[in-house]
Design an enzyme around this catalytic site. Structure first.
Site, PDB file in Angstrom:
ATOM      1  N   TYR A  55       0.646  -1.217  -0.067  1.00 48.04           N
ATOM      2  CA  TYR A  55      -0.211  -0.055  -0.168  1.00 48.04           C
ATOM      3  C   TYR A  55       0.785   1.354   0.041  1.00 48.04           C
ATOM      4  CZ  TYR A  55      -4.106  -3.030   0.709  1.00 48.04           C
ATOM      5  OH  TYR A  55      -5.188  -3.899   0.723  1.00 48.04           O
ATOM      6  N   ARG A  79       0.272  -2.638  10.837  1.00 44.97           N
ATOM      7  CA  ARG A  79       0.155  -3.638   9.874  1.00 44.97           C
ATOM      8  C   ARG A  79       1.324  -3.879   9.092  1.00 44.97           C
ATOM      9  NH1 ARG A  79      -4.458  -7.458   8.784  1.00 44.97           N
ATOM     10  NH2 ARG A  79      -3.164  -9.170   7.575  1.00 44.97           N
ATOM     11  N   GLY A 113      -9.549 -13.272  10.378  1.00 43.77           N
ATOM     12  CA  GLY A 113     -10.133 -12.283   9.372  1.00 43.77           C
ATOM     13  C   GLY A 113     -11.227 -13.191   8.661  1.00 43.77           C
ATOM     14  N   ARG A 114     -11.170 -13.851   7.761  1.00 47.01           N
ATOM     15  CA  ARG A 114     -12.116 -14.698   6.952  1.00 47.01           C
ATOM     16  C   ARG A 114     -12.766 -15.645   7.964  1.00 47.01           C
ATOM     17  NH1 ARG A 114      -8.395 -16.526   1.961  1.00 47.01           N
ATOM     18  NH2 ARG A 114      -7.176 -16.409   3.723  1.00 47.01           N
ATOM     19  N   CYS A 136     -12.053 -19.710  -0.221  1.00 49.49           N
ATOM     20  CA  CYS A 136     -12.462 -19.537  -1.681  1.00 49.49           C
ATOM     21  C   CYS A 136     -12.487 -17.977  -2.138  1.00 49.49           C
ATOM     22  CB  CYS A 136     -13.613 -20.036  -1.627  1.00 49.49           C
ATOM     23  SG  CYS A 136     -15.098 -19.129  -0.855  1.00 49.49           S
ATOM     24  N   ASN A 179     -21.576 -32.096  -4.744  1.00 48.52           N
ATOM     25  CA  ASN A 179     -20.301 -32.005  -5.529  1.00 48.52           C
ATOM     26  C   ASN A 179     -19.117 -31.640  -4.594  1.00 48.52           C
ATOM     27  OD1 ASN A 179     -21.136 -32.591  -7.865  1.00 48.52           O
ATOM     28  ND2 ASN A 179     -22.243 -30.634  -8.451  1.00 48.52           N
ATOM     29  N   LYS A 186      -8.131 -28.901  -0.471  1.00 46.34           N
ATOM     30  CA  LYS A 186      -9.503 -28.456  -0.328  1.00 46.34           C
ATOM     31  C   LYS A 186     -10.135 -28.964   0.831  1.00 46.34           C
ATOM     32  CE  LYS A 186     -11.594 -26.491  -3.375  1.00 46.34           C
ATOM     33  NZ  LYS A 186     -11.999 -27.209  -4.558  1.00 46.34           N
TER      34      LYS A 186
END
Length: 664
Positions: free
Chosen positions: A181, A229, A340-341, A367, A441, A451
């Site tokens: 950044y 950060r 975070g996610r 993802c 699936n 995965k």
């Protein structure tokens, strides 16, 4: 839970005590601001939900301090200096509610994006930078900032932090000497060719960051925490060219020796904690790690910095495995774990861990379809597996006025989500699944080791539906006769999709990707994969890791041409991993037929025979909606969701299901 007790010990950053070792990592708060730079109600509810979920420290996403020198369309994200009174008013509601849960909150203040501004957020505004360098994505040269402009941005940091303090924030985090950044562009010699006091030596390149913390401390007081950060390594091979894990390369950005020296200087300037990651937008699969990166990938770099500075170290980066997080603390790699996610996927992660309900934590898939992918394409933060993320108030589930019996045909992710939501609202869903287990699936899709979280999501649904006492029937094909034997009040068709197949002559060694992923067939030591989309590329990686010779054939001019929008961190890493793993790629190529030796194809206006033991078709899926088409005129309350409605991805299967089930 006693096993993880250390994760719940208090810690201090500067003068502030935090109740546990969990921080909510800063993520771009796009869609969470109003037109005057304040937090909208979505933003207030979103951050408050994570505090209610047990996290000790909430760190907001980017909040601009300048909206003039680096112009932005007001307001993609909050801006603490645009309309200070309004910002304080809207933020104050949020901080007061967060404090009610004994949590702390830091406002992340940004100096700007510079050459890495995402094009969809840039609009027609000219990009700026320390020097006239190339933009990360656009064929534009950035405008060099003047010294007067740098000084103005520094002054705005003081004003922005003062407004944050008035609004009830417990501290601030500076965004950032990380990821490339604007402030990081000043710090890295590759981007900074200045010859004045802000260029040249490391001390000069860090002058911008030094003046920022000094200005905030002068304005807000020495005891007001200011964190940073920080990325000690960039993984840049060249402009717009990043390195892969395990790849030998010459670092053109910041490397570890300079990263250590810079960390020492930054702490000496007055920063109260360092929030560690690695990478840059030129290698942004490090900064925004997809599932192809290892879990806890920043831990070694956090440990390097932890060993040389005396302030708390926060570590993010796929830290959702609680055992991994605990080990990082016990090994002295960091003092706090940043999620975070995982907190997008489950806002109550921390409370569930503390109470020993690890199986109830909804997993993040890495993802990036709902978070970075949507930020990149639509300037909106969401989550693929959690439809309520950033929409907490408007998606709050309401009890059904009358409990209804709803039959769900299909136990894939769409069917499972529909059943979960219906049960929570008081309905009585019944799932009928044609195979021997739930997951659809996701079962073949989750076969590669990278995965693993796909299978974790299936396990989460299995456990959740069991706790909700949802009736599940496996190995049962739904037919009109079966339905007629039930007294039902509604019908949801979630029968998913099936792989597209076509004849290549002798099809004895032609398989679907699902057959290979499920190990129903042996592809042999040499295989040709037809289809260079997401399934084909991931299958190729998986087989290459098994030391098989893989040729990937794609009719389009490039890989992943028809997938999208994938987060660029995912797609760019995947595109680089394919050749890195020794996979041969043939684009603009057409398969003609199988032969005794392998397969015949047409590429570059010539016909070529490729020897192989098998041909694997990964050319997409078709909706399995025959049951819906047979019944759609027989029921007044019938819905088709997920891939049965339109072949897409996990996110839309879950979102479809949530939307329909939340309103029935």
């Amino acid at each position: 839970m006693q096993k993880y007790k250390k994760l719940f010990e208090p810690i201090k950053i500067g003068s502030i005590e935090i109740k546990n070792r969990f921080a909510m990592a800063p993520m771009g708060p796009l869609g969470l601001a109003d037109s005057e730079g304040g937090f909208n109600q979505r933003g207030v509810e979103y951050y408050t939900a994570r505090a209610r979920g047990g996290v000790g420290l909430v760190i907001t996403g980017v909040t601009f301090v300048d909206n003039v020198i680096e112009e932005h369309d007001v307001c993609h994200v909050p801006c603490s200096t645009h309309n200070p009174v309004h910002f304080i008013r809207t933020a104050r509601e949020m901080t007061e509610r967060i404090h009610a849960y004994d949590a702390r909150i830091f406002l992340q203040l940004s100096g700007g994006f510079g050459r890495v501004t995402i094009p969809t957020n840039l609009g027609n505004h000219p990009p700026v930078a320390p020097s006239p360098i190339t933009h990360r994505w656009l064929d534009k040269t950035c405008r060099e900032l003047s010294v007067a402009e740098i000084k103005q941005i520094v002054e705005n940091f003081g004003k922005g932090a003062y407004n944050a303090k008035r609004a009830g924030f417990d501290g601030v985090q500076i965004h950032a000497v990380h990821e490339g950044y604007l402030i990081d562009q000043f710090a890295i010699s590759l981007f900074n060719q200045r010859t004045d006091d802000y260029g040249g030596s490391l001390e000069n390149r860090l002058r911008f960051a030094k003046e920022i913390v000094e200005e905030i401390k002068k304005t807000c007081g020495a005891d007001f925490p200011v964190t940073l950060r920080y990325s000690p390594k960039s993984f840049i091979k060249g402009l717009r060219d990043g390195a892969l894990p395990g790849e030998e390369f010459e670092e053109k950005g910041r490397d570890i020796p300079e990263g250590i020296e810079a960390a020492k200087l930054l702490v000496s300037y007055g920063y109260d904690a360092l929030d560690i990651d690695v990478g840059s937008y030129d290698s942004w699969w490090w900064s925004h790690p997809p599932m192809y990166q290892e879990k806890g990938l920043y831990i070694p770099y956090a440990k390097i910095i932890k060993d040389v500075v005396e302030v708390p170290i926060i570590c993010a980066g796929r830290m959702d495995n609680p055992a991994l997080a605990l080990n990082a603390l016990e090994d002295g790699a960091c003092d706090m774990v940043s999620l975070g996610r995982p907190l997008l996927a489950d806002e109550s992660y921390v409370n569930k861990l503390r109470s020993g309900k690890v199986v109830n934590i909804r997993p993040c898939l890495s993802c990036q379809e709902g978070c970075m992918g949507r930020i990149q394409e639509y300037s909106s933060l969401n989550c693929a597996v959690n439809p309520r993320a950033c929409r907490e108030r408007e998606t709050e589930l309401t009890p059904a006025l009358t409990s209804r019996k709803i039959l769900i045909a299909g136990g894939g992710v769409a069917g499972c989500e529909a059943a979960r939501v219906l049960a929570l609202r008081g309905h009585k869903p019944i799932i009928y699944e044609s195979t021997g287990r739930l997951g659809g699936n996701l079962i073949p899709g989750g076969a590669p080791d990278f995965k693993e979280d796909d299978h974790a999501l299936i396990a989460w649904y299995e456990n959740t539906l069991k706790e909700l006492n949802v009736e599940v029937h496996l190995n049962t094909v739904v037919t009109p006769e079966l339905i007629s034997n039930h007294q039902i009040d509604g019908l949801i068709i979630a029968t998913g999709s099936k792989p597209k197949m076509f004849s290549l002559g002798d099809n004895s060694k032609v398989y679907s990707a699902a057959q290979v992923l499920l190990k129903e067939v042996d592809p042999g030591s040499k295989t040709v994969i037809v289809g260079g989309g997401l399934v084909g590329c991931e299958l190729a990686l998986w087989l290459a890791d098994q030391e098989k010779k893989v040729t990937l054939v794609e009719v389009q001019s490039k890989l992943l041409a028809l997938n999208g929008p994938l987060c660029h961190a995912n797609s760019e890493m995947l595109e680089k991993l394919v050749p890195f793993k020794g996979i041969e790629v043939l684009t603009s190529a057409k398969i003609l037929k199988t032969t005794d030796k392998g397969i015949l194809l047409e590429a570059n206006n010539k016909t070529e025979e490729i020897p192989c033991d098998s041909v694997i078709l990964a050319v997409g899926y078709t909706s399995e909606n025959s049951l819906y088409n047979e019944l759609k005129y027989d029921f007044s309350d019938i819905h088709v969701i997920g891939d049965a409605r339109k072949v897409s991805n996990i996110m839309y299967a879950i979102w479809d299901a949530f939307e329909v089930a939340s309103k029935l």
